[in-house]
Design a protein around this motif. Structure first.
Motif, short mmCIF file in Angstrom:
data_model
loop_
_atom_site.label_atom_id
_atom_site.label_comp_id
_atom_site.label_asym_id
_atom_site.label_seq_id
_atom_site.Cartn_x
_atom_site.Cartn_y
_atom_site.Cartn_z
N LEU A 1 7.87 -0.49 -10.56
CA LEU A 1 8.95 -0.97 -10.02
C LEU A 1 9.70 0.21 -9.29
CD1 LEU A 1 10.11 -3.35 -12.72
CD2 LEU A 1 9.47 -3.96 -10.40
N GLY A 2 9.43 1.43 -9.55
CA GLY A 2 10.06 2.73 -8.68
C GLY A 2 10.98 3.08 -9.90
N VAL A 3 11.06 2.74 -11.20
CA VAL A 3 12.09 3.24 -12.18
C VAL A 3 11.82 4.57 -12.67
CG1 VAL A 3 13.39 2.73 -14.43
CG2 VAL A 3 12.39 0.70 -13.09
N ARG A 4 12.78 5.42 -12.44
CA ARG A 4 12.63 6.70 -12.89
C ARG A 4 13.35 7.26 -14.22
NH1 ARG A 4 15.83 10.12 -8.51
NH2 ARG A 4 17.44 10.56 -9.81
N GLN B 1 0.74 -1.19 0.05
CA GLN B 1 0.00 0.06 -0.03
C GLN B 1 0.80 1.14 0.14
OE1 GLN B 1 -2.33 -1.19 3.66
NE2 GLN B 1 -2.74 -2.88 2.23
N ARG B 2 2.17 1.28 0.70
CA ARG B 2 2.87 2.33 0.88
C ARG B 2 3.70 2.93 -0.44
NH1 ARG B 2 2.26 5.40 5.41
NH2 ARG B 2 1.48 4.26 6.99
N GLU B 3 4.13 1.69 -1.03
CA GLU B 3 4.92 2.07 -2.40
C GLU B 3 4.11 3.03 -3.27
OE1 GLU B 3 8.39 -1.35 -2.42
OE2 GLU B 3 6.94 -1.30 -4.12
N PRO B 4 2.84 2.52 -3.75
CA PRO B 4 2.17 3.14 -4.55
C PRO B 4 1.99 4.77 -4.12
CG PRO B 4 1.15 1.19 -4.41
CD PRO B 4 2.16 1.25 -3.21
N GLN B 5 1.67 4.89 -2.78
CA GLN B 5 1.66 6.27 -2.25
C GLN B 5 2.84 7.18 -2.35
OE1 GLN B 5 0.23 5.67 1.73
NE2 GLN B 5 -1.39 4.97 1.19
N TRP B 6 3.93 6.39 -2.28
CA TRP B 6 5.38 7.19 -2.38
C TRP B 6 5.58 7.48 -4.01
CZ3 TRP B 6 8.12 2.82 0.43
CH2 TRP B 6 8.09 3.20 2.03
N VAL C 1 9.85 14.23 -9.82
CA VAL C 1 11.35 13.98 -9.25
C VAL C 1 12.23 13.91 -10.44
CG1 VAL C 1 12.70 12.06 -8.05
CG2 VAL C 1 10.63 13.11 -6.90
N TYR C 2 11.87 13.09 -11.44
CA TYR C 2 12.89 12.88 -12.54
C TYR C 2 13.39 14.31 -13.29
CZ TYR C 2 14.47 11.89 -17.03
OH TYR C 2 15.38 11.82 -18.26
N ARG C 3 12.05 15.16 -13.53
CA ARG C 3 12.51 16.34 -14.13
C ARG C 3 13.46 17.26 -13.29
NH1 ARG C 3 10.07 20.67 -12.86
NH2 ARG C 3 8.25 19.47 -12.40
N ARG C 4 13.12 17.08 -11.82
CA ARG C 4 13.83 18.00 -10.67
C ARG C 4 15.46 17.44 -10.65
NH1 ARG C 4 11.10 20.07 -6.39
NH2 ARG C 4 12.99 20.72 -5.54
N SER C 5 15.53 15.92 -10.78
CA SER C 5 16.78 15.53 -10.56
C SER C 5 17.62 15.99 -11.91
CB SER C 5 16.88 14.04 -10.77
OG SER C 5 16.69 13.62 -12.13
N LYS D 1 19.68 -1.15 -14.11
CA LYS D 1 19.86 0.03 -14.85
C LYS D 1 19.54 1.23 -13.95
CE LYS D 1 19.91 -2.10 -19.40
NZ LYS D 1 19.08 -2.57 -20.30
N ASP D 2 18.52 1.28 -13.44
CA ASP D 2 17.82 2.42 -12.62
C ASP D 2 18.74 2.82 -11.56
OD1 ASP D 2 15.65 4.25 -11.99
OD2 ASP D 2 15.14 2.85 -10.24
N LEU D 3 19.34 1.75 -10.93
CA LEU D 3 20.32 1.97 -9.86
C LEU D 3 21.59 2.79 -10.29
CD1 LEU D 3 20.84 -1.74 -8.31
CD2 LEU D 3 19.93 0.48 -6.96
N ILE D 4 21.79 2.46 -11.44
CA ILE D 4 23.22 3.17 -11.99
C ILE D 4 22.94 4.43 -12.31
CG2 ILE D 4 24.88 3.14 -13.75
CD1 ILE D 4 25.16 0.59 -12.46
N VAL D 5 21.58 4.70 -12.93
CA VAL D 5 21.32 6.11 -13.24
C VAL D 5 21.17 7.07 -11.98
CG1 VAL D 5 19.37 7.46 -14.19
CG2 VAL D 5 20.27 5.52 -15.51
#
Ligand code: ZN
Ligand code: ZN
Length: 553
Positions: free
Chosen positions: A138-141, A16-21, A30-34, A68-72
Motif C-alpha cells: 500500500l506504500g505505507v512507510r 506494474q509501476r508501483e511495485p517498481q517504485w 527512504v524510511y531511514r533517510r527520512s 495514518k501514513d498520510l499524517i506521518v
C-alpha cells in the motif's frame, strides 16, 4: 490526437509501476533517510495500535493504515522527526481457535500447552509476514524490519510491569462473580466480546410453595409466582426478590390455589396463562412486609429459599416476583451480596449440571430447558409456559449463546484506585467532535462493571501470580513480580509453562499465610485478556524503544 513523440508511456500501468517504485524506495532506504534528514528536528510520534495477526488485511485495516501514513509523511515533510513503528497483536483466542481447528480434536486431546503455544506462535508470525507485505504494497512507510509484536519477550515483560503496579496498588482482585461464559470455548468473556442477537427462549411461570404462614392462608395453599426465561437457572435459585414498595396480592385460581404476585401485573399474567374465573384476594401488602418468608426451593426437595426485596425489580414484565440465582446474573449477584445469600454453582465449565443440578445432573444447560419445563409440569408447579424471542448475548468467536456463570476470576476494580473517577475526569478534558458523542463515552465508562481480565486459554500472557498449594493463598509480591519480569524479558512467557517457580523465584520466597516454601507455589493457569496486552503498548513500545516517547499521538 496531436501529442508529441516521447519515451513517456501512454498508460500509467500502476499495477506494474508501483511495485517498481516501492522497490526503489526500499533500496534507497527512504524510511531511514527520512529520519536522518530530520535529525535534530522536533519529534512527532504517531503510536499505532496493533492489528490482529490473523488473515489478510481488509478494507478497514487498509484505510486505517493509509490515513495514518498520510499524517506521518506530512509531518516528516514539515520537518519533524516522524518515526513510525508498526505492530501486531499476536496472542488471543482467534489464533488459538484456528490452530485448534487445524490440529483437530484428536491431536488437541494429547497436545501439551507448550506445543500448542509453539503452533500458535508459528501461525501468528506467518500472518505478520503476510500482512507486512500487504501494508508495504500500500506504500505505507515505517520500520517494517523491526515491528513490535505482542509475543516478543520484552513486550510480554511489559504486561507484568503494569500488572505489578496495579496489583500492588490494590486495583486487581480475585473474586467469584457471575460473568459471561462460553460453554463451547470454556472461557470467560468480557463485555466487549459479546454480540447480541435474537434467540427463542422458554418463558415460564412457576409457583414456589411457601413453607410458613402467609397473610393469605385462609384462602387455600399459597405460593409465590415467578417468571423466568432461563429454566436451567432454577437449580441455583436461593431467593425471590420483590419490589419493596409495590403492592402484592393473592390470586385465587379455579382449582383453589393462591398465587402471590404484584397487583399491577395480575391481568397481564392472567392473559398469558389463560386463566378463567380467577379472583384477586386480600390482603394487599407491600413487598417489604413479605421479606423473610421462606418457600420450598423449586428443584431440590427439603431445601428452602427466602423472600427478599431489591431495587432492580420492575413492574413492566413478569410477576413482580423475581427468581434469584446469584451465580447466574449480575443483579442477582449484587442483591445476593446485600442479603448475604449463598451462591451455588451447579453448572460446570462445559455447561453440564453436576450433582447440584439435582434431577438434571449430567444434562447440558443448552438442552436441559425442555426437560426442566416438563419436570416442573409433572411436579404441578408449572403455571404457564410459552416461547419468546428476545435479544440474547452470544460469543463473538463461536457465535453460540453464552451463559451467566459465577467462577473465580481476576478483576480490575473500577473504584479501588479511582479508575472510573479518573477516566470520567479525563473524558471531561477532551474536546469531542461532534460534541454530543461525549455522552456515549461517559455513559459507557460510567456503567462499566469491573473488568474481568482472566481467560481460561493457552495462547497469551499468564496472570503473573502464584498460588500456595498447601493453603490456597495467592502469593504475589514486589520480589516475585520482578523475578517474573526478568524471566519474561529473557526467555519469554513460554517459560511460565515449562519451568518450575523454584527455578526463577528468589529462594526465600514463601507463602505469607502458612509459610510454605517456594516449592509449594504453583503458577496461575489463566492468561490475561488480549485487550490487556494491546493496552500496555505505552510501556512495551513507547517506553521501551529509544526513538519513541510518550505521550504520543
Ligand atoms: Zn465461544
Ligand atoms: Zn500457604
Amino acid at each position: 490526437m496531436n501529442l508529441p513523440q516521447t519515451e513517456f508511456p501512454m498508460r500509467a500501468n500502476l499495477n506494474q509501476r508501483e511495485p517498481q517504485w516501492l522497490e526503489k524506495w526500499a533500496q534507497l532506504g527512504v524510511y531511514r533517510r527520512s529520519l536522518e534528514e530530520r535529525a535534530g528536528g522536533e519529534l512527532f510520534v504517531l503510536h499505532d495500535g496493533p492489528p490482529y495477526a490473523n488473515g489478510h488485511i481488509h478494507m478497514g485495516t487498509a484505510y486505517n493504515k493509509v490515513l495514518k501514513d498520510l499524517i506521518v509523511k506530512y509531518k516528516s515533510m514539515r520537518g519533524y522527526v516522524a518515526p513510525y513503528v508498526p505492530g501486531w497483536d499476536c496472542h488471543g483466542q482467534p489464533i488459538e481457535h484456528q490452530v485448534e481447528k487445524n490440529l483437530g480434536p484428536e491431536r488437541m486431546k494429547t497436545i501439551s500447552q507448550a506445543d500448542l503455544r509453539a503452533d500458535c506462535r508459528e501461525y501468528a508470525l506467518s500472518f505478520v509476514d503476510v500482512q507486512r507485505e500487504e501494508f508495504k504494497r500500500l506504500g505505507v512507510r515505517g520500520d517494517w524490519d523491526d515491528p513490535y509484536l505482542t509475543l516478543k519477550p520484552e513486550y510480554e515483560a511489559g504486561n507484568v510491569q503494569i500488572f505489578k503496579k496495579m496489583y500492588l496498588d490494590g486495583a486487581i482482585y480475585k473474586g467469584a462473580k457471575p460473568i459471561h461464559w462460553c460453554i463451547r470455548c470454556h472461557t470467560a468473556l468480557a463485555e466487549a466480546e459479546i454480540e447480541y442477537s435474537d434467540e427463542t427462549s422458554e418463558s415460564i411461570y412457576v409457583a414456589f410453595a411457601f413453607t410458613e404462614a402467609t397473610p393469605w392462608d385462609a384462602e387455600g395453599p399459597v405460593s409465590v409466582l415467578i417468571w423466568t426465561t432461563t429454566p436451567w437457572t432454577l437449580p441455583a435459585n436461593v431467593a425471590v426478590t420483590l419490589a419493596e414498595d409495590a403492592d402484592y396480592v393473592g390470586v385465587k385460581l379455579a382449582d383453589g390455589r393462591v398465587l402471590v404476585m404484584a397487583e399491577e401485573l395480575v391481568e397481564s399474567v392472567a392473559e398469558v396463562a389463560a386463566w378463567e374465573n380467577h379472583t384477586v384476594v386480600g390482603p394487599r401488602v407491600k413487598g417489604s412486609e413479605l421479606s423473610g418468608l421462606h418457600y420450598a426451593q423449586p428443584v431440590h426437595k427439603g431445601v428452602t429459599g427466602v423472600v427478599i426485596t431489591g431495587a432492580h425489580v420492575e413492574l413492566t414484565t413478569g410477576t413482580g416476583a423475581v427468581h434469584t440465582a446469584p451465580g447466574h446474573g449480575e443483579e442477582d449477584y449484587l442483591v445476593g451480596r446485600a442479603f448475604n445469600l449463598p451462591m451455588p454453582m451447579p453448572v460446570t465449565d462445559d455447561g453440564t449440571f453436576d450433582a447440584g443440578g439435582g434431577p438434571f445432573q449430567g444434562l447440558n444447560v443448552r438442552t436441559a430447558n425442555p426437560r426442566i419445563v416438563e419436570w416442573l409440569g409433572e411436579q404441578g408447579t408449572l403455571v404457564a409456559a410459552a416461547k419468546i424471542s428476545h435479544s440474547y448475548p452470544h460469543c463473538w468467536r463461536c457465535k453460540q449463546p453464552v451463559i451467566f456463570r459465577a467462577t473465580e476470576q481476576w478483576f480490575v476494580s473500577m473504584e479501588a484506585t479511582g479508575l472510573r473517577t479518573n477516566a470520567m475526569r479525563a473524558i471531561g478534558d477532551v474536546e469531542w467532535i461532534p460534541g454530543w458523542s461525549v455522552n456515549r463515552m461517559s455513559s459507557m465508562v460510567g456503567d462499566r462493571p469491573d473488568w474481568c481480565i482472566s481467560r481460561q486459554r493457552a495462547w497469551g500472557v499468564p496472570i503473573p501470580v502464584f498460588t500456595c498449594t498447601k493453603c490456597g493463598e495467592t502469593v504475589a509480591t514486589e520480589e516475585t513480580f520482578d523475578a517474573v519480569i526478568e524471566l519474561f524479558s529473557t526467555r519469554g512467557a513460554d517459560a511460565w509453562f515449562t519451568m518450575r517457580p523454584a527455578e526463577y523465584l528468589p529462594a526465600d520466597t514463601a507463602c505469607p499465610r502458612c509459610g510454605g516454601g517456594v516449592e509449594t507455589l504453583a503458577p496461575e493457569d489463566d492468561i490475561v485478556d488480549v485487550w490487556w496486552e494491546s493496552g500496555v503498548s505505552h510501556t512495551s513500545v513507547l517506553d521501551a524503544r529509544p526513538e519513541l516517547h510518550r505521550p504520543a499521538e
